[in-house]
Scaffold this active site. Structure first.
Site, PDB file in Angstrom:
ATOM      1  N   HIS A  47      -5.088  -3.713   5.434  1.00  0.00           N
ATOM      2  CA  HIS A  47      -4.624  -3.873   4.227  1.00  0.00           C
ATOM      3  C   HIS A  47      -5.660  -4.470   3.363  1.00  0.00           C
ATOM      4  O   HIS A  47      -5.524  -5.633   2.513  1.00  0.00           O
ATOM      5  CB  HIS A  47      -3.525  -5.027   4.424  1.00  0.00           C
ATOM      6  CG  HIS A  47      -2.830  -5.576   3.053  1.00  0.00           C
ATOM      7  ND1 HIS A  47      -2.079  -4.508   2.293  1.00  0.00           N
ATOM      8  CD2 HIS A  47      -2.567  -6.687   2.754  1.00  0.00           C
ATOM      9  CE1 HIS A  47      -1.480  -5.136   1.182  1.00  0.00           C
ATOM     10  NE2 HIS A  47      -1.982  -6.270   1.441  1.00  0.00           N
TER      11      HIS A  47
ATOM     12  N   ASP B 148       0.827  -1.210  -0.035  1.00  0.00           N
ATOM     13  CA  ASP B 148      -0.019  -0.052  -0.028  1.00  0.00           C
ATOM     14  C   ASP B 148       0.838   1.378  -0.007  1.00  0.00           C
ATOM     15  O   ASP B 148       0.552   2.028  -0.752  1.00  0.00           O
ATOM     16  CB  ASP B 148      -0.876   0.053   1.424  1.00  0.00           C
ATOM     17  CG  ASP B 148      -1.663  -1.326   1.369  1.00  0.00           C
ATOM     18  OD1 ASP B 148      -2.235  -1.646   0.358  1.00  0.00           O
ATOM     19  OD2 ASP B 148      -1.844  -1.926   2.564  1.00  0.00           O
TER      20      ASP B 148
END
Length: 330
Positions: free
Chosen positions: A179, A151
């Site tokens: 996530h 990310d």
């Protein structure tokens, strides 16, 4: 001397991850484990002229025991990949069981190792891992990490036109929360250098960081998910962790941790109401030395994103803990 282990080494993430680890001078030994093809992957990588001695194991003949014994760092990308139309949550039933079994091996054979969980859904597989380690009496919150670096890598890449950095990784963009989807919260307001993102671009940029994995799933047309970029992200975190363990100072990277066991985590837990959260963490010889709280400086848009993240994470964490204690019988 550092022994690294990859559990799930024959898969789409495992193979390129193993290649990156083998090519790094930081590792003196690399042990690979999977249910198929591992000896072949190890033989292939063994021809690379880098220092790490490499071995590959299958489940037979105490393969997991031989893989994990003496490990300093264990990276776990094992599991099935996400397919078109499949949410990260759909992966849960299969991947949760795989991760639980592997963590039981870690608890038995390398209880002091750093454990990096890549297997999705990370929001749930890290709590599963913690519960397994707690049950075995070997849990250390400073040594268990959910790898959310992909990310961060995506955020760095997607804001390049605003950061002005020729090398996107020279920008620092904190990405916090979890996530998956809306639990991923990029803090563009706290980026370095300062980003001047046009208002009309902001929502699309946030969504791209949150759902960047869908781009890859669609582009691969059913043939897989984000494997190469995830392998790079997993390697980047592993490399930074080992550098910090070796004494390098000032290494900070966002990662999904159990807040109670890490310095600074209590304040974040009070703010979020959650036991697990991804925040920038200062890494050191013992792993997660200090959790850094970015929540007091978020802007109004980020505050709204965080509300959704908190709600999503609460359910994900509870699901993982429930699975760890009541694993469905096969």
């Amino acid at each position: 001397m550092v022994k690294a282990v990859v559990l799930g080494a024959s898969g789409g993430i495992g193979q390129p991850l193993s290649l990156l680890l083998k090519a790094s001078p930081l590792f003196s030994e690399l042990a690979l484990y999977d249910v198929v093809n591992t000896p072949g992957v190890a033989a292939d990588l063994s021809h690379i002229s880098s220092p790490a001695k490499i071995t590959g194991y299958l489940p037979k003949d105490d393969g997991l025991k031989n893989t994990l014994t003496g490990a300093d760092i264990v990276v776990i990308p094992a599991g099935i990949p996400r397919k078109p139309g499949m949410t990260r949550d759909d992966l849960f039933k299969i991947n949760a069981g795989i991760v639980k079994g592997l963590i039981e091996g870690c608890a038995q054979y390398c209880p002091k190792a750093f454990i990096l969980v890549i297997s999705n859904p990370v929001n749930s597989t890290v709590p599963i891992s913690a519960e397994v380690l707690k049950a075995a009496g070997v849990f250390d919150a400073k040594r268990l990490f959910g790898v959310t670096t992909l990310d961060v890598v995506r955020a760095e890449t997607f804001v390049q036109e605003y950061s002005g950095k020729k090398n996107p990784s020279e920008a620092t963009v904190p990405v916090i929360g979890g996530h998956s989807g809306e639990t991923i919260v990029p803090l563009f307001s706290q980026a370095t250098p300062k980003l001047d993102i046009p208002k009309e671009k902001y929502q699309d940029l946030v969504k791209r960081v949150q759902f960047g994995g869908d781009e890859v799933v669609q582009a691969k047309d059913g043939a897989g998910s984000a494997t190469l970029s995830m392998a790079y992200a997993g390697f980047r975190f592993a490399e930074k962790l080992i550098k910090a363990a070796n004494g390098e100072k000032g290494i900070i990277e966002p990662t999904y941790i159990y807040l109670d066991g890490v310095a600074g985590g209590d304040e974040i837990k009070k703010h979020t109401g959650l036991d697990y959260f991804s925040v920038p963490v200062e890494l050191g010889p013992n792993g997660a030395e200090k959790a850094i709280n970015p929540l007091t400086n978020v802007d109004a848009q980020e505050e709204e994103l965080l509300k959704a993240a908190y709600a999503g994470l609460k359910g994900n964490i509870e699901k993982g803990i429930e699975f760890a204690h009541n694993t469905p019988q096969k």
